[in-house]
Design a protein around this motif. Structure first.
Motif, PDB file in Angstrom:
ATOM      1  N   GLN A   1       0.577  -1.013  -0.102  1.00 34.93           N
ATOM      2  CA  GLN A   1       0.020  -0.105  -0.084  1.00 34.93           C
ATOM      3  C   GLN A   1       0.905   1.364   0.072  1.00 34.93           C
ATOM      4  OE1 GLN A   1      -2.694   0.363   3.220  1.00 34.93           O
ATOM      5  NE2 GLN A   1      -4.037   1.673   1.918  1.00 34.93           N
ATOM      6  N   ALA A   2       0.867   2.021  -1.021  1.00 33.37           N
ATOM      7  CA  ALA A   2       1.491   3.148  -1.126  1.00 33.37           C
ATOM      8  C   ALA A   2       0.853   4.418  -0.562  1.00 33.37           C
ATOM      9  CB  ALA A   2       1.774   3.453  -2.757  1.00 33.37           C
ATOM     10  N   PRO A   3       1.470   5.500  -0.233  1.00 36.20           N
ATOM     11  CA  PRO A   3       0.574   6.655   0.315  1.00 36.20           C
ATOM     12  C   PRO A   3      -0.392   7.162  -0.885  1.00 36.20           C
ATOM     13  CG  PRO A   3       2.994   6.903   0.591  1.00 36.20           C
ATOM     14  CD  PRO A   3       2.995   5.868  -0.201  1.00 36.20           C
ATOM     15  N   GLY A   4      -1.500   7.332  -0.580  1.00 33.50           N
ATOM     16  CA  GLY A   4      -2.637   7.964  -1.035  1.00 33.50           C
ATOM     17  C   GLY A   4      -3.192   6.875  -2.147  1.00 33.50           C
ATOM     18  N   LYS A   5      -2.945   5.573  -1.889  1.00 34.72           N
ATOM     19  CA  LYS A   5      -3.535   4.553  -2.878  1.00 34.72           C
ATOM     20  C   LYS A   5      -4.021   3.403  -2.122  1.00 34.72           C
ATOM     21  CE  LYS A   5      -0.160   5.396  -6.606  1.00 34.72           C
ATOM     22  NZ  LYS A   5       0.899   4.865  -7.510  1.00 34.72           N
ATOM     23  N   GLU A   6      -4.908   2.458  -2.699  1.00 36.70           N
ATOM     24  CA  GLU A   6      -5.549   1.457  -2.082  1.00 36.70           C
ATOM     25  C   GLU A   6      -4.439   0.155  -2.044  1.00 36.70           C
ATOM     26  OE1 GLU A   6     -10.158   2.312  -3.091  1.00 36.70           O
ATOM     27  OE2 GLU A   6      -9.135   0.458  -3.781  1.00 36.70           O
ATOM     28  N   ARG A   7      -4.461  -0.782  -1.273  1.00 39.85           N
ATOM     29  CA  ARG A   7      -3.715  -1.920  -0.844  1.00 39.85           C
ATOM     30  C   ARG A   7      -3.835  -2.653  -2.313  1.00 39.85           C
ATOM     31  NH1 ARG A   7      -3.889  -5.439   4.417  1.00 39.85           N
ATOM     32  NH2 ARG A   7      -3.328  -3.282   5.092  1.00 39.85           N
ATOM     33  N   GLU A   8      -2.843  -3.156  -2.817  1.00 43.47           N
ATOM     34  CA  GLU A   8      -2.904  -4.008  -4.105  1.00 43.47           C
ATOM     35  C   GLU A   8      -2.030  -5.421  -3.808  1.00 43.47           C
ATOM     36  OE1 GLU A   8      -1.298  -2.182  -7.373  1.00 43.47           O
ATOM     37  OE2 GLU A   8       0.792  -1.583  -6.281  1.00 43.47           O
TER      38      GLU A   8
ATOM     39  N   THR B   1       7.668   1.796  -3.868  1.00 44.85           N
ATOM     40  CA  THR B   1       7.624   2.622  -2.481  1.00 44.85           C
ATOM     41  C   THR B   1       6.148   2.329  -1.760  1.00 44.85           C
ATOM     42  OG1 THR B   1       9.258   4.206  -2.833  1.00 44.85           O
ATOM     43  CG2 THR B   1       7.854   4.482  -0.960  1.00 44.85           C
ATOM     44  N   ALA B   2       6.269   1.543  -0.741  1.00 48.92           N
ATOM     45  CA  ALA B   2       5.027   1.192  -0.203  1.00 48.92           C
ATOM     46  C   ALA B   2       5.470   0.487   1.261  1.00 48.92           C
ATOM     47  CB  ALA B   2       4.333   0.369  -0.988  1.00 48.92           C
ATOM     48  N   VAL B   3       4.153   0.472   1.918  1.00 48.09           N
ATOM     49  CA  VAL B   3       4.250  -0.542   3.079  1.00 48.09           C
ATOM     50  C   VAL B   3       3.950  -1.829   2.525  1.00 48.09           C
ATOM     51  CG1 VAL B   3       3.165  -1.204   5.451  1.00 48.09           C
ATOM     52  CG2 VAL B   3       3.700   1.215   4.765  1.00 48.09           C
ATOM     53  N   TYR B   4       4.664  -3.016   2.833  1.00 51.42           N
ATOM     54  CA  TYR B   4       4.657  -4.314   2.101  1.00 51.42           C
ATOM     55  C   TYR B   4       4.014  -5.205   3.200  1.00 51.42           C
ATOM     56  CZ  TYR B   4       6.602  -3.231  -2.169  1.00 51.42           C
ATOM     57  OH  TYR B   4       7.019  -2.613  -3.647  1.00 51.42           O
TER      58      TYR B   4
END
Length: 123
Positions: free
Chosen positions: A39-46, A91-94
């Motif tokens: 999940q990247a800032p401002g985006k939904e989890r993918e 870049t994201a939280v994994y």
């Protein structure tokens, strides 16, 4: 359910590599299909990648094919995500996740989730 703990995230320059690990405890690791999400800032989890209970079946988000590799070591109760040729858009939280096999193949619910690990790719 199974408890999951991710590690291996950090800061890396574009073009670099990281290997994420997810350590599982609880029920038999081999009972679970394992997946990675982000999940990247401002985006939904993918969805990023998944691997079958015994392998070798793997699935990937199109944008990471050829760059990321998911694997598992059932003897160590651990799943990995090798990330090469990283891009700033990675870049994201994994998050690591686990799910039991279900006879209805369209049921893709995940039963357990880790807390996440931050991956930051600088340009």
């Amino acid at each position: 359910q199974v408890q999951l703990v991710e590690s291996g995230g950090g800061l890396v320059q574009a073009g670099g590599s990281l290997r994420l690990s997810c350590a599982a405890s609880g029920r038999s690791f081999t009972s679970y299909i394992m997946g990675w999400f982000r999940q990247a800032p401002g985006k939904e989890r993918e969805f990023v990648a998944a691997i079958g209970r015994g392998g070798p079946n793997t699935y990937y988000l199109d944008s990471v094919k050829g760059r990321f590799t998911i694997s598992r070591d059932n003897a160590k109760n651990t799943v990995y995500l090798q990330m090469n040729s990283l891009k700033p858009e990675d870049t994201a939280v994994y998050y690591c996740a686990a799910r039991l096999f279900r006879p209805i193949l369209s049921d893709l619910r995940y039963d357990s989730w880790g807390q996440g690990t931050q991956v930051t790719v600088s340009s």
